[in-house]
Design a protein around this motif. Structure first.
Motif, PDB file in Angstrom:
ATOM      1  N   ARG A 135      46.400  30.233  37.866  1.00 23.55           N
ATOM      2  CA  ARG A 135      46.929  31.585  37.667  1.00 23.55           C
ATOM      3  C   ARG A 135      48.283  31.530  36.961  1.00 23.55           C
ATOM      4  NH1 ARG A 135      45.450  35.961  40.516  1.00 23.55           N
ATOM      5  NH2 ARG A 135      46.663  36.934  38.867  1.00 23.55           N
ATOM      6  N   GLY A 171      38.802  38.174  33.844  1.00 28.95           N
ATOM      7  CA  GLY A 171      39.468  37.478  34.939  1.00 28.95           C
ATOM      8  C   GLY A 171      40.893  37.985  35.089  1.00 28.95           C
ATOM      9  N   ASP A 172      41.600  37.439  36.079  1.00 25.48           N
ATOM     10  CA  ASP A 172      42.966  37.883  36.357  1.00 25.48           C
ATOM     11  C   ASP A 172      44.011  37.175  35.494  1.00 25.48           C
ATOM     12  OD1 ASP A 172      42.489  38.538  39.901  1.00 25.48           O
ATOM     13  OD2 ASP A 172      42.338  39.849  38.150  1.00 25.48           O
ATOM     14  N   TYR A 176      41.442  36.234  25.258  1.00 30.82           N
ATOM     15  CA  TYR A 176      42.418  37.170  24.713  1.00 30.82           C
ATOM     16  C   TYR A 176      43.809  36.730  25.159  1.00 30.82           C
ATOM     17  CZ  TYR A 176      38.464  40.368  23.962  1.00 30.82           C
ATOM     18  OH  TYR A 176      37.281  40.942  23.551  1.00 30.82           O
ATOM     19  N   ARG A 227      49.041  32.989  33.488  1.00 29.94           N
ATOM     20  CA  ARG A 227      50.351  33.271  32.921  1.00 29.94           C
ATOM     21  C   ARG A 227      51.025  31.956  32.560  1.00 29.94           C
ATOM     22  NH1 ARG A 227      48.022  36.963  35.249  1.00 29.94           N
ATOM     23  NH2 ARG A 227      48.474  39.116  34.724  1.00 29.94           N
ATOM     24  N   GLN A 236      47.841  38.227  25.768  1.00 28.22           N
ATOM     25  CA  GLN A 236      48.688  39.410  25.862  1.00 28.22           C
ATOM     26  C   GLN A 236      50.142  38.976  25.883  1.00 28.22           C
ATOM     27  OE1 GLN A 236      48.549  41.776  29.479  1.00 28.22           O
ATOM     28  NE2 GLN A 236      49.148  43.630  28.360  1.00 28.22           N
ATOM     29  N   PHE A 245      43.865  35.878  28.961  1.00 26.29           N
ATOM     30  CA  PHE A 245      42.751  36.447  29.727  1.00 26.29           C
ATOM     31  C   PHE A 245      41.426  35.978  29.152  1.00 26.29           C
ATOM     32  CE2 PHE A 245      44.918  39.284  32.548  1.00 26.29           C
ATOM     33  CZ  PHE A 245      46.081  39.629  31.889  1.00 26.29           C
TER      34      PHE A 245
END
Lengths: 114, 113
Positions: free
Chosen positions: B9, B105-106, B35, B109, B37, B91
């Motif tokens: 995560r 998915g979550d 993707y 980072r 972000q 993501f």
């Protein structure tokens, strides 16, 4: 060159009222549109979609309207609830071209106050 | 009923190191999308894969980035020699194909020191 635009970075609405989130696109090849909702530190969650052969799709409190001539779509949430507070992303795809990758807008942060 | 699983995560790397991000699609989904972000931005498409094949990598930077989706195991997004500008949320989404929405998915980072 932003092909999907969400011009309102934020929107505040009172609980029980209607929330209207707007999205414009420039690429006339887009034929499938989706709305996603995103909470902080989570992934986007699919809400509702619409194909370009329709002008309206409804699912419970959520309705998406598509105006192809204006290249504009909107998401209506009624009645709005505090749990709807999140960032909403509009996304578009060229599905009939066999091209299903999504092009996203920058998002609109919705705040629903009690 | 597991959704799209991404790990780790959170990932911290120093400049010049390698980052490996993993994605297990939903059961029954054979299409995987990555993707990225950046802060204050929407998600930007990077790469689309089906089992053992890269279908579209038009959103991938030309250097240092690669992706795979082997016959067995998760999809991997690999970033070599990371730089500060690679810091973002990455993501993964999957779908069964056809006119079906992608499920996300979550995210991972990635922070570069």
């Amino acid at each position: 060159d932003q092909q999907v635009k969400q011009n309102s970075p934020s929107l505040s609405v009172q609980e029980g009222r209607i929330s209207i989130l707007n999205c414009d696109y420039t690429n006339s090849m887009f034929d499938y549109f989706l709305w996603y909702k995103k909470y902080p530190a989570e992934g986007p969650t699919f809400l509702i979609s619409i194909s370009s052969i329709k002008d309206k799709n409804e699912d419970g409190r959520f309705t998406v309207f598509l105006n192809k001539s204006a290249k504009h779509l909107s998401l209506h949430i009624v009645p709005s609830q505090p749990g709807d507070s999140a960032v909403y992303f509009c996304a578009a795809a060229r599905q009939n071209s066999g091209y299903s990758t999504l092009t996203f807008g920058k998002g609109t942060m919705l705040l629903v106050s009690p | 009923n597991a959704g799209v699983m991404q790990n780790p995560r959170h990932l911290v790397r120093r400049r010049g190191q390698e980052a490996r991000l993993r994605c297990s699609p939903m059961k029954g989904h054979s299409h995987v999308y990555w993707y990225r972000q950046l802060p204050e931005e929407g998600l930007k498409f990077m790469v689309y894969l089906q089992k053992e094949n890269i279908i579209d990598e038009s959103g991938m930077p030309k250097e240092r980035f690669s992706a795979e989706f082997p016959k067995e195991g998760p999809s991997i997004l690999r970033i070599q020699q990371v730089v500060r500008g690679d810091s973002a949320a990455y993501f993964c989404a999957s779908s069964p194909g056809g006119h079906q929405p992608q499920h996300f998915g979550d995210g991972t980072r990635l922070s570069i020191l």
